[in-house]
Scaffold this motif. Structure first.
Motif, mmCIF file in Angstrom:
data_model
loop_
_atom_site.group_PDB
_atom_site.id
_atom_site.type_symbol
_atom_site.label_atom_id
_atom_site.label_comp_id
_atom_site.label_asym_id
_atom_site.label_seq_id
_atom_site.Cartn_x
_atom_site.Cartn_y
_atom_site.Cartn_z
ATOM 1 N N ASN A 155 -0.219 11.860 -8.544
ATOM 2 C CA ASN A 155 -0.248 10.823 -7.600
ATOM 3 C C ASN A 155 -0.620 11.432 -6.293
ATOM 4 O O ASN A 155 -1.042 10.689 -5.223
ATOM 5 C CB ASN A 155 1.179 9.990 -7.579
ATOM 6 C CG ASN A 155 1.013 8.932 -8.691
ATOM 7 O OD1 ASN A 155 0.708 7.735 -8.373
ATOM 8 N ND2 ASN A 155 1.347 9.296 -10.015
ATOM 9 N N THR A 156 -0.208 12.499 -5.932
ATOM 10 C CA THR A 156 -0.576 12.991 -4.618
ATOM 11 C C THR A 156 -2.050 13.446 -4.718
ATOM 12 O O THR A 156 -2.865 12.898 -3.823
ATOM 13 C CB THR A 156 0.061 14.522 -4.479
ATOM 14 O OG1 THR A 156 1.733 14.275 -4.387
ATOM 15 C CG2 THR A 156 -0.379 15.292 -3.405
ATOM 16 N N ARG A 208 4.593 16.460 -0.827
ATOM 17 C CA ARG A 208 3.041 16.050 -1.243
ATOM 18 C C ARG A 208 2.130 17.312 -0.667
ATOM 19 O O ARG A 208 1.179 17.835 -1.393
ATOM 20 C CB ARG A 208 2.469 14.916 -0.279
ATOM 21 C CG ARG A 208 3.074 13.600 -0.921
ATOM 22 C CD ARG A 208 2.568 12.371 -0.157
ATOM 23 N NE ARG A 208 1.282 12.586 0.031
ATOM 24 C CZ ARG A 208 0.595 11.349 -0.465
ATOM 25 N NH1 ARG A 208 1.149 10.296 -0.973
ATOM 26 N NH2 ARG A 208 -0.806 11.205 0.176
ATOM 27 N N PHE A 247 -3.680 -1.761 1.653
ATOM 28 C CA PHE A 247 -3.968 -0.970 0.211
ATOM 29 C C PHE A 247 -5.085 -1.573 -0.600
ATOM 30 O O PHE A 247 -5.709 -1.061 -1.471
ATOM 31 C CB PHE A 247 -2.768 -0.825 -0.580
ATOM 32 C CG PHE A 247 -1.808 -0.012 -0.059
ATOM 33 C CD1 PHE A 247 -1.947 0.920 1.119
ATOM 34 C CD2 PHE A 247 -0.409 0.012 -0.328
ATOM 35 C CE1 PHE A 247 -0.938 1.637 1.791
ATOM 36 C CE2 PHE A 247 0.708 0.598 0.066
ATOM 37 C CZ PHE A 247 0.621 1.439 1.193
ATOM 38 N N ARG A 253 -7.033 7.757 0.175
ATOM 39 C CA ARG A 253 -6.910 7.565 1.673
ATOM 40 C C ARG A 253 -7.950 8.119 2.217
ATOM 41 O O ARG A 253 -8.787 7.756 3.105
ATOM 42 C CB ARG A 253 -5.431 8.168 2.134
ATOM 43 C CG ARG A 253 -4.304 7.529 1.693
ATOM 44 C CD ARG A 253 -3.051 8.014 2.002
ATOM 45 N NE ARG A 253 -1.944 7.424 1.692
ATOM 46 C CZ ARG A 253 -1.230 6.368 2.388
ATOM 47 N NH1 ARG A 253 -1.852 5.968 3.499
ATOM 48 N NH2 ARG A 253 -0.345 5.788 1.905
ATOM 49 N N SER A 282 2.314 6.306 -2.461
ATOM 50 C CA SER A 282 1.138 5.850 -3.008
ATOM 51 C C SER A 282 0.337 4.625 -2.768
ATOM 52 O O SER A 282 1.169 3.619 -2.867
ATOM 53 C CB SER A 282 1.298 6.118 -4.500
ATOM 54 O OG SER A 282 1.842 7.319 -5.211
ATOM 55 N N SER A 283 -0.784 4.802 -2.356
ATOM 56 C CA SER A 283 -1.359 3.545 -1.614
ATOM 57 C C SER A 283 -2.235 2.601 -2.613
ATOM 58 O O SER A 283 -3.392 2.554 -2.476
ATOM 59 C CB SER A 283 -2.385 3.752 -0.312
ATOM 60 O OG SER A 283 -3.267 4.731 -0.756
ATOM 61 N N LEU A 284 -1.606 2.128 -3.477
ATOM 62 C CA LEU A 284 -2.124 1.342 -4.646
ATOM 63 C C LEU A 284 -2.258 -0.060 -4.217
ATOM 64 O O LEU A 284 -1.342 -0.721 -3.471
ATOM 65 C CB LEU A 284 -1.150 1.514 -5.904
ATOM 66 C CG LEU A 284 -1.309 2.919 -6.519
ATOM 67 C CD1 LEU A 284 0.316 3.412 -7.187
ATOM 68 C CD2 LEU A 284 -2.133 2.960 -7.602
ATOM 69 N N TRP A 305 -7.454 1.542 -5.736
ATOM 70 C CA TRP A 305 -6.622 2.435 -6.381
ATOM 71 C C TRP A 305 -5.835 1.363 -7.382
ATOM 72 O O TRP A 305 -4.941 0.591 -6.913
ATOM 73 C CB TRP A 305 -5.858 3.503 -5.842
ATOM 74 C CG TRP A 305 -4.904 4.428 -6.433
ATOM 75 C CD1 TRP A 305 -5.161 4.562 -8.171
ATOM 76 C CD2 TRP A 305 -3.974 5.179 -6.199
ATOM 77 N NE1 TRP A 305 -4.377 5.447 -8.478
ATOM 78 C CE2 TRP A 305 -3.628 5.902 -7.338
ATOM 79 C CE3 TRP A 305 -3.008 5.354 -5.192
ATOM 80 C CZ2 TRP A 305 -2.340 6.970 -7.242
ATOM 81 C CZ3 TRP A 305 -2.227 6.445 -5.060
ATOM 82 C CH2 TRP A 305 -1.985 6.909 -6.111
ATOM 83 N N ASP A 364 -3.531 9.923 -4.404
ATOM 84 C CA ASP A 364 -3.636 9.369 -3.141
ATOM 85 C C ASP A 364 -4.370 9.995 -1.984
ATOM 86 O O ASP A 364 -4.968 9.512 -1.216
ATOM 87 C CB ASP A 364 -2.144 9.178 -2.690
ATOM 88 C CG ASP A 364 -1.872 8.138 -1.615
ATOM 89 O OD1 ASP A 364 -2.477 6.905 -1.581
ATOM 90 O OD2 ASP A 364 -1.313 8.447 -0.445
ATOM 91 N N TYR A 389 5.927 2.575 5.095
ATOM 92 C CA TYR A 389 5.284 1.955 3.718
ATOM 93 C C TYR A 389 5.403 0.572 3.613
ATOM 94 O O TYR A 389 4.422 -0.329 3.097
ATOM 95 C CB TYR A 389 6.168 2.606 2.410
ATOM 96 C CG TYR A 389 5.318 2.362 1.299
ATOM 97 C CD1 TYR A 389 4.258 3.515 0.770
ATOM 98 C CD2 TYR A 389 5.458 1.264 0.542
ATOM 99 C CE1 TYR A 389 3.408 3.112 -0.306
ATOM 100 C CE2 TYR A 389 4.396 0.947 -0.715
ATOM 101 C CZ TYR A 389 3.593 2.104 -0.912
ATOM 102 O OH TYR A 389 2.887 1.970 -2.093
#
Length: 950
Positions: free
Chosen positions: A62-63, A608, A24, A70, A139-141, A81, A66, A15
């Motif tokens: 969030n799963t 997840r 991201f 993705r 979470s790829s925010l 996001w 995300d 991460y």
């Protein structure tokens, strides 16, 4: 690769790399200048409260988001996001006020400005907990553009919207009934009111008729509110009271006379059919008052009858100068519950209390304060939502916005077509202060600041102005989230690129509070919808389908599932702060029974994947610990499969230089199955069927790739006589299929797929330098029609059925799996014989057979155990393979056990007490068990009969 899969060794590591490299961000924002492909894709995160911490709803929500982000990022779309948090007015103010209380102070000791400074200090120190936890979820925010509903840009947007709506007459100030929290001293929204059933009483009181002809009996659960009664309602069709409509009753203890009116709100079947009308303290009564206030001949009695009897603390207020003795002096200053006791006692003393009965009722409490909420008449700011609702309804009717599942649009229509004006003011300090000023004459001036007011209205510098003390409801700023986070009211590049956004992912409980309001504001200020689709998901419940709550002791913390937690820490967490010792003991006992060893560490990917697998459209999610354990095993399976692939391909010729390749049937089969799995997963994600996507990935990975292909490739890789081209083809298939599978799975399980991909991608010749060395920027696997081979799939199905048939016989006859056995084929056609010859290597290696002989037509062969492949019979002669006496003894023992089970179950099902009283699901479970045991017993008897004939 490490021998054992350890999620904690890889998750934080990857991460940090992803975030540090800015991967991201939307492609157009990245420094490497990669060209974007396709339409922009954007999701706005439902902004979590800045005071919050991660719960299971966040984990699920969030799963889903995300996974979508993705997936679309890997498809090459410019993908955003948008992250951010909500300032959570009431919740945040309470946190800081509790800190002040610990120091013996209140916010009033500091004053408004100093208190706001203190809140900002708290936000800087502790307000980032929820965003740190979101990172733990993978979470790829786009964190570089994180927003906060109180930051300067969003505050400007809030102020701009308020002023514009006010100038158009769509925001106004008025006195109306609201939900009032007497502890926090503020109006609260319906969503902040939790109503639960509690034990109480119903008081039946006599209201004497002024004509001296008796009395009416009214019933209430709140006798103190009678001081504010302005009428008694009866149903217009109720024959008992028709003749009394228009008459007056004397309101006990007050000396006031109030009318008897006819209204359908009075239910003849409930209580006495007579309902006291207290419009300043009951929403239904307020509606009655609105219907009747201008009627004759009772208008003089009921008009103006909004009698507020409470202070902001829910104590009985004093009389105003113009009211004379409206409220008896004996009750003034009393707390509402003290007043209740005194009023009941006084009614009883005057013979006006008919009876008191126990009663279950729904009690509304503030979700933050736990105080009982009072309907309360106050001056508040409102949005006139009718004109805003019309285009918002049309946006869904015309299909510009689509709800998934579709049935939620009906809930949306129901709310929107019966919409009431929106109370947007709150009597607290933390929030967007209402940009309105008052002069000494009560005139209202709205502008950006006081100086703007003076300039606009040409008021001198010494003209006294006072700004409104209230702040705006947090839902007001949240309603602007899709536009304000992208820079509105400025026309920014991000606003132009990503508005309208693609999909909103949210729970059903805020369709009105947030979804509808975003649609209204988007249509108003952007003349376009804020999102094209709304994916509505259910609540995450426990394995029994119950809502998770601290009082039930069934709350699960996603971080605990990721990291693990020991039993004592879990017990402390679930019982901490509980005021009821008995409840705490009950929950402790329950926790120790359910988690005797605490909660083990499962890692983020397993959590997840569990959420995705449970995400059936539109249903609540029953979270079962057994499922997450299973998906932790799935992670292990994938890890071990990768280790096997690498051990057979690293340092070997995998065909990267386009040398001659020879693909086996197994190679062609797995490549074909991969193409169909790719299509299934993509279709499922596009259709928001994350459960189907997870299932397709799971079945392909576990059942086809791991259980079958990794075994089917061994006859080639371990055979010294296999050609270099054949080995090269199998190795290339191994690494290519695994690499594709990792990309296919990455949106749901980002960490393990990245870790493995880094090792597999070079062997598969799949490193795209322009996309950086990360799986998350690689293309999502696409369906390749030329690799679909239905003939290979049909042929491999024959091989698999053959192998399973032999294994089944060995299992039933207690023959060691490794023991080679002779096989006879009966009723074999030409294709069967061809397959048996052509794929002998697979059959020998996986079924462990010694020989294959084909019986002549009509030849039944010796006494054998049998399995079917289509119409062909696989026969394994039992003579010499088993110890007849030992096997019969084993079977007899197992049959005896089954017979006991059958007898016990049949007796239970013959017992009326069980069948009639037990839940249907429990009874059905016993019936199913009985049928399964009977079937198993029949199979064992058939096996025993065969063995006796040897």
């Amino acid at each position: 690769m490490e021998k054992t899969y350890n999620p904690h060794a890889i998750e934080q590591h990857w991460y940090e790399i992803w975030e540090k490299n800015g991967w991201f961000q939307p492609v157009s924002d990245q420094a490497d200048g990669r060209a974007a492909e396709g339409a922009p894709y954007c999701i706005m995160i439902p902004p979590p409260n800045v005071t919050g911490s991660l719960h299971m709803g966040h984990g699920f929500n969030n799963t889903v988001m995300d996974t979508l982000i993705r997936y679309n990022r890997m498809r090459g779309r410019p993908t955003l996001w948008q992250p951010g948090t909500d300032h959570a007015g009431i919740a945040t103010q309470m946190v800081v006020e509790r800190q002040l209380e610990a120091d013996g102070k209140t916010r009033h000791d500091l004053g408004r400005d100093k208190f706001i400074e203190r809140v900002w200090e708290w936000k800087g120190e502790s307000g980032g907990n929820i965003t740190r936890q979101l990172r733990r979820l993978g979470s790829s925010l786009d964190w570089q553009h994180e927003r906060f509903t109180m930051d300067d840009g969003l505050s400007d947007a809030v102020q701009e919207v308020f002023i514009r709506l006010y100038e158009e007459g769509l925001i106004y100030r008025g006195k109306r009934l609201v939900n009032w929290d007497p502890k926090l001293h503020t109006a609260v929204s319906d969503l902040e009111v939790i109503s639960e059933e509690e034990s109480g009483h119903m008081w039946h009181m006599r209201y004497p008729l002024t004509n001296g002809q008796g009395h009416l009996v009214v019933s209430t659960t709140r006798p103190e509110t009678m001081l504010g009664d302005c009428a008694v309602a009866v149903n217009p069709e109720d024959e008992r009271y028709k003749h009394l409509i228009g008459e007056l009753v004397e309101l006990p203890l007050t000396g006031r006379k109030i009318p008897i009116i006819a209204d359908e709100h009075a239910d003849p079947e409930f209580g006495t059919g007579c309902v006291k009308i207290t419009p300043a303290h009951d929403f239904n009564d307020y509606a009655v008052w609105q219907r009747h206030r201008d009627e004759n001949p009772i208008s003089s009695q009921i008009h103006g009858g909004l009698i507020n009897i409470f202070t902001i603390d829910a104590a009985i207020r004093d009389n105003l100068a113009e009211e004379d003795t409206l409220i008896p002096s004996a009750y003034i200053g009393m707390d509402r519950y003290d007043a209740r006791k005194q009023i009941v006692a006084d009614l009883d003393a005057q013979g006006l209390l008919e009876k008191v009965v126990d009663h279950k009722l729904m009690v509304p409490r503030g979700d933050r304060s736990s105080a009982v909420i009072e309907p309360f008449l106050t001056d508040q700011w409102y949005v006139k939502v009718g004109p805003l609702a019309k285009p918002a309804i049309e946006a869904v009717e015309t299909g510009k916005i689509r709800f998934v599942p579709d049935n939620w649009k009906n809930t949306y229509y129901e709310w929107m077509r019966n919409i009431q004006d929106w109370c947007i003011s709150r009597q607290i300090w933390w929030g967007h202060r209402i940009p309105a000023w008052y002069d000494d004459n009560g005139n209202v001036y709205v502008a950006r600041d006081e100086q703007a007011v003076r300039e606009k209205h040409k008021l001198p510098a010494d003209y006294p102005l006072t700004q409104d003390e209230d702040v705006l409801d947090t839902w007001f700023s949240s309603a602007l989230w899709p536009i304000s986070t992208l820079g509105w009211p400025e026309q920014t590049q991000r606003l132009e690129m990503f508005y309208p956004t693609s999909v909103l992912v949210t729970g059903f409980d805020i369709i009105f509070f947030w979804v509808a309001r975003m649609i209204m504001m988007g249509m108003k200020f952007m003349d376009d919808v804020p999102f094209h689709e709304v994916y509505v998901h259910g609540l995450v419940r426990d394995s029994q389908g119950q809502k998770m709550s601290k009082s039930k002791g069934n709350v699960l913390d996603p971080i605990d599932l990721i990291d693990g937690i020991d039993l004592e820490a879990l017990v402390d967490k679930r019982t901490r702060g509980m005021m009821q010792p008995q409840l705490a003991k009950k929950i402790e006992k329950q926790t120790r029974k359910e988690f005797p060893d605490g909660i083990p560490s499962f890692g983020t990917d397993a959590l997840r994947f569990t959420f995705a697998a449970l995400a059936a459209t539109g249903r609540d999610i029953k979270f079962d610990m057994g499922r997450i354990e299973g998906y932790r095993n799935f992670c292990n399976k994938l890890w071990n499969a990768a280790r096997y692939v690498l051990s057979n391909t690293e340092g070997e010729d995998c065909g990267a230089n386009n040398e001659e390749l020879e693909r086996s049937l197994a190679d062609r089969w797995i490549l074909s199955r991969l193409q169909k799995t790719k299509q299934s997963v993509a279709d499922a994600i596009e259709g928001y069927r994350f459960d189907q996507a997870a299932q397709a990935i799971y079945e392909f990975t576990w059942n086809e790739f791991c259980d079958w292909y990794l075994e089917l490739c061994k006859p080639v890789l371990t055979n010294d006589d296999a050609s270099a081209a054949a080995k090269r083809g199998t190795r290339r298939t191994l690494v290519r299929v695994l690499e594709s599978l990792l990309r296919l799975t990455h949106p749901i399980m980002p960490f393990i797929t990245e870790e493995i991909w880094q090792r597999v991608a070079p062997l598969a010749d799949k490193i795209d330098a322009s996309a950086q060395h990360t799986i998350m920027n690689q293309p999502y696997p696409s369906y390749r029609a030329p690799l679909v081979d239905d003939a290979a799939e049909a042929e491999m199905q024959w091989v698999m059925q053959f192998i399973l048939g032999v294994r089944k016989i060995k299992g039933e006859m207690d023959i060691a799996p490794s023991k080679r056995v002779p096989v006879l084929l009966a009723d074999a056609n030409e294709k069967d014989r061809e397959n048996a010859q052509k794929h002998r290597a697979f059959l020998d290696f996986l079924a462990r057979i010694a020989s294959i002989d084909v019986l002549a037509p009509g030849d039944a062969g010796p006494e054998s155990a049998t399995a079917l492949v289509g119409n062909m019979k696989i026969l394994i002669p039992l003579a010499g393979l088993i110890d007849k006496d030992a096997e019969l003894a084993r079977l007899e023992k197992e049959m005896g056990r089954l017979e006991q089970n059958i007898d016990r179950t049949e007796k239970k099902l013959q017992n009326p007490n069980f069948v009639d009283k037990a839940p249907e699901a429990v009874v059905q479970k016993e019936r199913d068990k009985l049928e399964a045991d009977k079937a198993a017993l029949a199979d064992l008897k058939a096996q025993a009969d065969k063995i006796r004939k040897l």
